[in-house]
Enzyme design. Sequence first.
Site, mmCIF file in Angstrom:
data_model
loop_
_atom_site.group_PDB
_atom_site.id
_atom_site.type_symbol
_atom_site.label_atom_id
_atom_site.label_comp_id
_atom_site.label_asym_id
_atom_site.label_seq_id
_atom_site.Cartn_x
_atom_site.Cartn_y
_atom_site.Cartn_z
ATOM 1 N N LEU A 1 -8.493 -2.865 11.199
ATOM 2 C CA LEU A 1 -8.637 -1.424 11.414
ATOM 3 C C LEU A 1 -9.429 -1.119 12.679
ATOM 4 O O LEU A 1 -10.389 -1.792 13.016
ATOM 5 C CB LEU A 1 -9.278 -0.779 10.195
ATOM 6 N N PHE B 1 -20.940 -12.875 24.724
ATOM 7 C CA PHE B 1 -20.486 -11.629 24.114
ATOM 8 C C PHE B 1 -18.995 -11.648 23.784
ATOM 9 O O PHE B 1 -18.458 -10.635 23.313
ATOM 10 C CB PHE B 1 -20.818 -10.444 25.015
ATOM 11 N N GLY C 1 -10.687 4.171 7.407
ATOM 12 C CA GLY C 1 -11.109 2.821 7.782
ATOM 13 C C GLY C 1 -11.226 2.663 9.285
ATOM 14 O O GLY C 1 -12.198 2.082 9.787
ATOM 15 N N ARG D 1 -22.704 -19.092 36.237
ATOM 16 C CA ARG D 1 -23.633 -18.293 37.033
ATOM 17 C C ARG D 1 -24.126 -19.109 38.225
ATOM 18 O O ARG D 1 -24.296 -18.588 39.327
ATOM 19 C CB ARG D 1 -24.826 -17.861 36.171
ATOM 20 N N HIS E 1 0.843 -1.190 0.000
ATOM 21 C CA HIS E 1 0.000 0.000 0.000
ATOM 22 C C HIS E 1 0.884 1.248 0.000
ATOM 23 O O HIS E 1 1.278 1.728 1.066
ATOM 24 C CB HIS E 1 -0.905 0.009 1.233
ATOM 25 N N GLU F 1 -17.644 -4.224 24.567
ATOM 26 C CA GLU F 1 -16.841 -5.449 24.733
ATOM 27 C C GLU F 1 -15.604 -5.451 23.845
ATOM 28 O O GLU F 1 -14.510 -5.838 24.283
ATOM 29 C CB GLU F 1 -17.699 -6.681 24.434
ATOM 30 N N HIS G 1 -21.374 -16.613 33.054
ATOM 31 C CA HIS G 1 -22.627 -17.080 32.449
ATOM 32 C C HIS G 1 -22.293 -17.961 31.240
ATOM 33 O O HIS G 1 -22.612 -17.648 30.108
ATOM 34 C CB HIS G 1 -23.518 -15.897 32.075
ATOM 35 N N GLY H 1 -3.487 -3.760 11.807
ATOM 36 C CA GLY H 1 -3.943 -4.323 10.543
ATOM 37 C C GLY H 1 -5.451 -4.360 10.549
ATOM 38 O O GLY H 1 -6.105 -3.678 9.744
ATOM 39 N N HIS I 1 -1.983 -0.829 7.169
ATOM 40 C CA HIS I 1 -1.586 -1.076 5.781
ATOM 41 C C HIS I 1 -0.511 -0.085 5.337
ATOM 42 O O HIS I 1 0.179 -0.331 4.341
ATOM 43 C CB HIS I 1 -2.802 -0.995 4.848
ATOM 44 N N HIS J 1 -3.934 3.017 -3.388
ATOM 45 C CA HIS J 1 -4.192 2.480 -2.052
ATOM 46 C C HIS J 1 -3.511 1.144 -1.814
ATOM 47 O O HIS J 1 -2.739 0.990 -0.864
ATOM 48 C CB HIS J 1 -5.694 2.335 -1.800
ATOM 49 N N HIS K 1 -28.525 -15.395 25.065
ATOM 50 C CA HIS K 1 -27.476 -15.197 26.054
ATOM 51 C C HIS K 1 -26.786 -16.500 26.454
ATOM 52 O O HIS K 1 -25.855 -16.476 27.262
ATOM 53 C CB HIS K 1 -28.049 -14.526 27.312
ATOM 54 N N ASN L 1 -7.907 11.695 3.810
ATOM 55 C CA ASN L 1 -7.650 11.798 2.376
ATOM 56 C C ASN L 1 -8.878 11.487 1.515
ATOM 57 O O ASN L 1 -8.824 11.588 0.288
ATOM 58 C CB ASN L 1 -6.479 10.890 1.965
#
Length: 652
Positions: free
Chosen positions: A101, A423, A141, A506, A11, A397, A447, A99, A51, A246, A459, A170
């Site tokens: 982003l 999660f 990005g 839990r 790049h 998270e 949990h 890397g 990049h 790019h 969940h 840019n």
Amino acid sequence: MDAVQAANSGHPGAPMGMADIAEVLWNDFLRHNPGDPRWFNRDRFVLSNGHASMLLYSVLHLSGYDLPIEQLKHFRQLGYKTPGHPEYDLSIGVETTTGPLGQGISNAVGMALAEKILAARFNRPDFPVVDHHTYVFLGDGCMMEGISHEACSLAGTLRLGKLIALYDDNGISIDGHVQGWFTDDTPARFRAYGWQVIRDVDGHDPDEIKQAIETARAETGMPTLICCRTIIGHGSPNKQGSEATHGAPLGADEVALVRENIDWPHAPFEVPSEIADAWNGREKGARLQSEWRTLVNAYHSRHPDLAEEFERRVSRDLPADWPRAADAVIAAIAEEAASVATRKASLRCLEGFGPLLPELVGGSADLTGSNLTFWSGSKAVTGKDAGGNYLYFGVREFGMAAILNGLWLHGGVKPYGATFLTFSDYARNAIRMAALMGVPSIFVFTHDSIGLGEDGPTHQPIEHLASLRLIPNLQVWRPCDTVETAQAWRAALESENTPTALVLTRQGLPYQERDENQVAAIARGGYVLRDCDGEPELILIATGSEVGISDQARMKLAASGRRVRLVSMPCTSLFDAQDAAYREKVLPSTVRARVAVEAGVSNCWDRYVGCDGKVIGIDRFGESAPAALLFEHFGFTADHICEAAMDLLDDK
């Protein structure tokens, strides 16, 4: 430009577009020592738009880091230290792997947060032993990725005044001009976060860039975003300002035209001596570090206890009495013999280990009361007071996980962060980056199964354990009681280059009696928890909440005259890393009748039970109901395990 052309890959656009900004930052502001990349009080630099890696390699080489020109000539080639995206390597000055982003800016938030926490803890009047900035380059990005919103919002709330981000505005991404898909008012968004925003800086005017950075450094109460208007591929007469620069080499003809356009008559990779001498930062860096060391030496004289603790934490050393003290914590937990949820056992571990490790800093993604991560020695870190050790991450998270990595990369703190296991999907890529870098962040997931009950299938994690276990260099622990939880925490706290996922229940679990050898064997990832006289006919293998259920089945089978062994395997990767003799001792190959029991997808257990064994798992999503009913509904009962075991034994 030349390195990308030599590799025929890469790049060139962003490095060419940000070169003017890099020149001003590195030569006029950045405090670092290329002769000692690990100098603790250096400014941190993060290239979030990874990049643009050739820009980083170029300034590292020019500044005098151990990155000779041969490395740049072999950009993106096997065995060299110049990969396509920067990979964490402090020996050459690369502070973090970027890397994906948005993660670089989030790591940088963690670094700036660590600086603020440590400064509040250790600095004294006339002794600013922790005093440096974190600089970040980022592009469109990074701005579009959701993680940057999470981390930058928190950075504003925590008033990270020594965080300075330089935005490569840019207007170009891979698909072309971004107006078709990115029309955010980015300056307004960052002002709403609580950042100072300096907009419309000409990214090719050194004087404007310098003035902007000076303004940013003068603001200590807010992080700063400097919006630099740049031209991607700057200097390329036919391709600058377009997506053509790019992600592809310019081509030999265009490279030649660039040389003419910028009046650069030198051959590829040739750096005139006067330029090399002007860029080299070793002498200045050594002087800066020496001045800091003089300050630290005086700090030792005035504040010896603080200085000793500071040096220990900077060196990432555990306290001198750690082995004895950790043994005592685990022994006390074993003596208590409490039958509680492993999330409560985890809190007990924090109460035991926390006072031993003042560097322990962590929190929860808005689930403190459920994750049980706030212990009696916890104090919240706020924008006004960074002297605490607890972080309220909010519902962020992914940002939390990347910030944890940045905290550790900075040094001086040992980070942990918590959410529900389901999660972990939100945080997964940052967990992967921790494993890739060898960063021992601690991810606490509570949990852990259908056992969370009434919240239902959204969940209830099903595939998550198997998914996390697939990540190389990640230790996934699913303990069955308080003692296994304590050993898991100890392993996580002692880890130097492996992140840890602690997977906790839990619901309450029964305490398991053990002898000293069994307690020690927990650290091997899998061990014989209950055995029979003579060679077993059948082996039960279980983790977490299913260990207690499997032990009930073992007792029923034993009462009917069957010889059954129960193996608890809280960490499969650690067990797999043991020598063949130990693994054979725990799981003798002569015993082919085996049943694995875990409340998750079943296909990861085949290698332990073999073709003749059975797996009791759950290969569908859960239901909304009380935990006890769900375990019965999905077959996680002693009776069902006994039926599966008897089927195997009857087939022999």
